[in-house]
Design a protein around this motif. Structure first.
Motif, mmCIF file in Angstrom:
data_model
loop_
_atom_site.group_PDB
_atom_site.id
_atom_site.type_symbol
_atom_site.label_atom_id
_atom_site.label_comp_id
_atom_site.label_asym_id
_atom_site.label_seq_id
_atom_site.Cartn_x
_atom_site.Cartn_y
_atom_site.Cartn_z
ATOM 1 N N LEU A 70 38.696 -6.329 12.721
ATOM 2 C CA LEU A 70 38.643 -7.241 11.923
ATOM 3 C C LEU A 70 37.258 -7.455 10.951
ATOM 4 C CD1 LEU A 70 40.040 -10.479 13.622
ATOM 5 C CD2 LEU A 70 40.943 -9.331 11.426
ATOM 6 N N GLY A 71 36.403 -6.828 11.635
ATOM 7 C CA GLY A 71 34.956 -6.991 10.970
ATOM 8 C C GLY A 71 34.569 -5.632 10.032
ATOM 9 N N LEU A 72 35.127 -4.604 10.163
ATOM 10 C CA LEU A 72 35.023 -3.356 9.232
ATOM 11 C C LEU A 72 35.495 -3.610 7.942
ATOM 12 C CD1 LEU A 72 35.317 -0.318 11.503
ATOM 13 C CD2 LEU A 72 33.270 -1.237 10.664
ATOM 14 N N PRO A 73 36.805 -4.169 7.842
ATOM 15 C CA PRO A 73 37.228 -4.528 6.439
ATOM 16 C C PRO A 73 36.417 -5.453 5.628
ATOM 17 C CG PRO A 73 38.925 -4.437 7.989
ATOM 18 C CD PRO A 73 37.753 -4.323 8.802
ATOM 19 N N ALA A 74 35.602 -6.425 6.374
ATOM 20 C CA ALA A 74 34.761 -7.313 5.707
ATOM 21 C C ALA A 74 33.795 -6.693 5.274
ATOM 22 C CB ALA A 74 34.560 -8.488 6.597
ATOM 23 N N VAL A 129 45.830 -7.454 1.993
ATOM 24 C CA VAL A 129 46.350 -7.660 3.374
ATOM 25 C C VAL A 129 45.305 -8.254 4.269
ATOM 26 C CG1 VAL A 129 47.683 -6.416 5.136
ATOM 27 C CG2 VAL A 129 48.185 -5.844 2.895
ATOM 28 N N TYR A 130 44.214 -7.786 4.411
ATOM 29 C CA TYR A 130 43.206 -8.027 5.181
ATOM 30 C C TYR A 130 42.843 -9.468 4.826
ATOM 31 C CZ TYR A 130 38.477 -8.793 7.032
ATOM 32 O OH TYR A 130 37.481 -9.385 8.023
ATOM 33 N N ALA A 131 42.960 -9.774 3.653
ATOM 34 C CA ALA A 131 42.635 -11.310 3.485
ATOM 35 C C ALA A 131 43.522 -12.175 4.058
ATOM 36 C CB ALA A 131 42.585 -11.393 1.973
ATOM 37 N N VAL A 132 44.897 -11.952 4.218
ATOM 38 C CA VAL A 132 45.825 -12.846 4.806
ATOM 39 C C VAL A 132 45.645 -12.882 6.272
ATOM 40 C CG1 VAL A 132 48.239 -13.015 5.310
ATOM 41 C CG2 VAL A 132 47.625 -12.254 2.842
ATOM 42 N N VAL A 133 45.296 -11.834 6.882
ATOM 43 C CA VAL A 133 45.160 -11.797 8.374
ATOM 44 C C VAL A 133 43.772 -12.438 8.595
ATOM 45 C CG1 VAL A 133 44.570 -10.435 10.200
ATOM 46 C CG2 VAL A 133 46.175 -9.634 8.625
ATOM 47 N N ALA A 134 42.754 -12.113 7.797
ATOM 48 C CA ALA A 134 41.480 -12.955 8.121
ATOM 49 C C ALA A 134 41.534 -14.553 7.833
ATOM 50 C CB ALA A 134 40.492 -12.300 6.966
ATOM 51 N N ALA A 135 42.502 -14.854 6.927
ATOM 52 C CA ALA A 135 42.680 -16.399 6.720
ATOM 53 C C ALA A 135 43.218 -16.834 7.818
ATOM 54 C CB ALA A 135 43.724 -16.466 5.302
ATOM 55 N N LEU A 136 44.134 -16.317 8.422
ATOM 56 C CA LEU A 136 44.916 -16.745 9.731
ATOM 57 C C LEU A 136 43.944 -17.218 10.855
ATOM 58 C CD1 LEU A 136 47.622 -17.727 10.839
ATOM 59 C CD2 LEU A 136 47.955 -15.184 11.547
#
Length: 611
Positions: free
Chosen positions: A127-131, A353-360
């Motif tokens: 979760l940290g690397l895409p950010a 796609v990452y933004a959706v997972v991060a939002a959850l």
């Protein structure tokens, strides 16, 4: 006209007197580092090593006699070490290996703790690397503010995170309400290993993202351009130039995440219960049952494993330092592509796609907590909980917790602990980046606050400094605001070390040697040459020190003996004892104050692109 030389009678002349302030300043500069190092050692000895030492002694001194029997019993107990306990009991390693590979293997408490920490580390890095990629390589409005706010999850009190996850993923939570609205059945995530791993990722993925972002932004663009001019494609330039400078930061985030989640306590207790208990939970349980010897022995085992992970990372960091003579950061690309080519669209689609997972994972628990703060018992929207806080502030008795003193104390303690932690961290970073025998050992010892159990430190403080110790017939007790600031500084200074030391170690040593050859003292070289070049790390260390202080709970609740020394996390915990609504409202206040603090800190840091 005087040339500044002494008079013929041997007395100092006017020029000599004029140079006196300069000589005094030079003398202070020569001894400044030694004085700061001495003060750092004194603070660590009083607030950290002595309390921890008093507890650890209890693991080897039972009824006045020195013994290792407690450790021996612990290592041979399958409840703690699973199949490995048979190895310590003298069974064949092959038989133990076969048992570990069988489907009926027993991990024991220590094995399960390592297993959940490994899963939590993988989830946090994922979760940290895409950010980090988003923040380091793309430019968009609000990027700096977003980067400042990524630290907020890291400082939230654990109990508030648990409340947010219950409000989101509980049977009657937000997620099941949304699933029910679209005709899907409810899911049960609480009291499962998945809930613990996701909550740990909520905490630690921002840490991975921030340290990786800083490393990525420190990559010299000219090195990449040189590789491209020599014929390397974008992927090869990334693998051979960018990645080697980013890997250490990723490993640093992973190592810290493993250590933090290996010593996790409130999250596991709230979201997993004793069915999924970790080593730290059992240390707490044993201490609560007054079994201090076994609690201390178990804490020593936990400490040994955590220090081993930290030591492995420190050795890796020492072997993979990249020296730079100056950095021209890689230019960021606009988030909206200039041309809709597959090469431009695919990375942005992945980030979507990452933004959706991060939002959850990140936003849903916070949003659920905010929603709970404005929801009454009947489910209707209301400001009743905030009115309660205002009423408590206006009419609360002196012994009751009030919102403004909690906010004021948190800000004052955070500022004071940052002022103490910064010089401590910088001095330790300077000392541990010099070349001498035993440097890595000193580095590992200095990083011990990262790895030592919070329960262990709290017990040591309570049984030592808080109740008082006898010194030459005098009883010395440390509590209240000064002790809280010192404890927060000790908890925060390792972050300053780990954000400043890599920069100092990667500096071109010829810059330092040239300044020293021109007559500058070591302190002046540090002030005028080295610190300006590692300024992003210094500001990042300050942000982390403030963050740790803002969210610290265990030591504060032990040391806040005075009615006016409580902080926002302590206020939240005390409001929870009354009812959940005011606690969530206080949690929202903590969110706002903390978020604004980080934005201000990083804005005051000037135009930099560090952590």
């Amino acid at each position: 006209m005087s040339d500044g030389s002494p008079d013929r009678d041997g007395s100092a002349g006017p020029g000599h007197r004029r140079n006196r302030p300069a000589r005094l300043r030079d003398r202070l500069e020569r001894h400044a580092l030694a004085a700061l190092a001495t003060a750092t050692v004194a603070v660590l000895a009083v607030v950290f090593y002595y309390p921890v030492g008093t507890v650890l002694v209890e693991s080897v001194v039972v009824d006045g006699a020195v013994t290792l029997a407690v450790f021996a019993d612990l290592l041979r107990d399958p409840f703690y070490f699973g199949e490995l306990a048979r190895l310590f009991a003298g069974e064949s390693p092959l038989a133990v290996g076969r048992a570990l590979l069988s489907p009926d293997r027993r991990l024991g408490i220590v094995g399960f703790t390592a297993y959940q920490a490994a899963l939590s580390t993988l989830a946090s890095v994922a979760l940290g690397l895409p950010a980090a990629y988003l923040l380091a390589r793309f430019e968009f409005p609000g990027r700096r503010t977003l980067r400042s706010l990524t630290i907020v999850p890291f400082v939230l009190p654990s109990i508030m995170v648990a409340v947010g996850y219950v409000a989101t993923f509980g049977r009657n939570g937000t997620l099941n309400a949304l699933l029910g609205a679209v005709g899907l059945g409810p899911v049960e995530l609480l009291f499962t290993l998945e809930a613990i791993v996701i909550a740990h990722a909520f905490y630690n993925a921002p840490l991975v993202a921030r340290v990786t972002t800083a490393a990525w932004e420190s990559v010299d663009a000219s090195a990449v351009e040189t590789a491209r001019s020599l014929g390397a494609g974008p992927l090869r330039a990334f693998l051979h130039v960018v990645a080697p400078q980013v890997y250490p930061a990723v490993l640093m985030g992973a190592a810290l995440t493993f250590v933090f989640t290996f010593g996790t306590f409130p999250i596991v207790l709230a979201l997993g219960g004793f069915e999924l208990a970790t080593v730290e939970v059992f240390v707490y349980r044993l201490a609560r049952d007054l079994n201090y010897a076994e609690a201390a022995a178990l804490a020593v085992v936990e400490l040994a494993i955590s220090l081993s992970v930290l030591g492995a990372y420190l050795r890796y960091e020492a072997r993979h330092t990249v020296t730079s003579r100056g950095v021209r950061p890689l230019p960021r690309r606009p988030l909206l592509p200039s041309a809709p080519t597959p090469r431009e669209l695919l990375p942005r689609l992945g980030l979507g796609v990452y933004a959706v997972v991060a939002a959850l994972v990140f936003l849903a628990p916070i949003a659920s907590m905010v929603l709970a703060s404005v929801t009454g018992g009947d489910g209707a929207l209301t400001l009743e909980h905030y009115r309660f806080l205002a009423e408590r502030q206006r009419t609360g008795a002196a012994f009751q917790v009030r919102p403004w003193p909690a906010v004021r104390n948190s800000l004052v303690f955070a500022a004071a602990s940052a002022l103490v932690a910064l010089p401590m961290g910088v001095v330790v970073a300077v000392i541990t980046t010099r070349e001498y025998r035993g440097r890595k050992l000193l580095d590992a010892v200095a990083m011990a606050p990262f790895a030592v159990s919070g329960i262990l430190v709290g017990l040591g403080l309570l049984r030592g400094l808080v109740f008082g110790i006898e010194v030459a017939g005098w009883r010395i007790a440390v509590a209240g605001s000064a002790a809280i600031v010192a404890a927060h500084a000790v908890a925060g200074y390792p972050f300053v070390v780990r954000t400043v030391a890599p920069g100092l170690e990667s500096l071109d040593r010829s810059l330092v040697e040239s300044a020293r050859a021109l007559g500058a003292s070591r302190a002046r070289v540090l002030r005028d040459v080295e610190l300006p070049l590692v300024w992003p790390g210094v500001v990042a260390g300050a942000a982390f020190a403030v963050a740790i202080s803002m969210g610290e709970f265990t030591a504060t609740v032990v040391l806040a003996t005075g009615a006016d020394a409580y902080t926002m996390p302590v206020a939240i915990e005390r409001f929870i004892g009354r009812r959940l609504g005011p606690a969530t409202a206080m949690g929202v206040v903590l969110l706002v104050v903390t978020g604004l603090s980080f934005v201000v800190i990083e804005r005051l840091g000037g135009e930099y692109d560090g952590i």
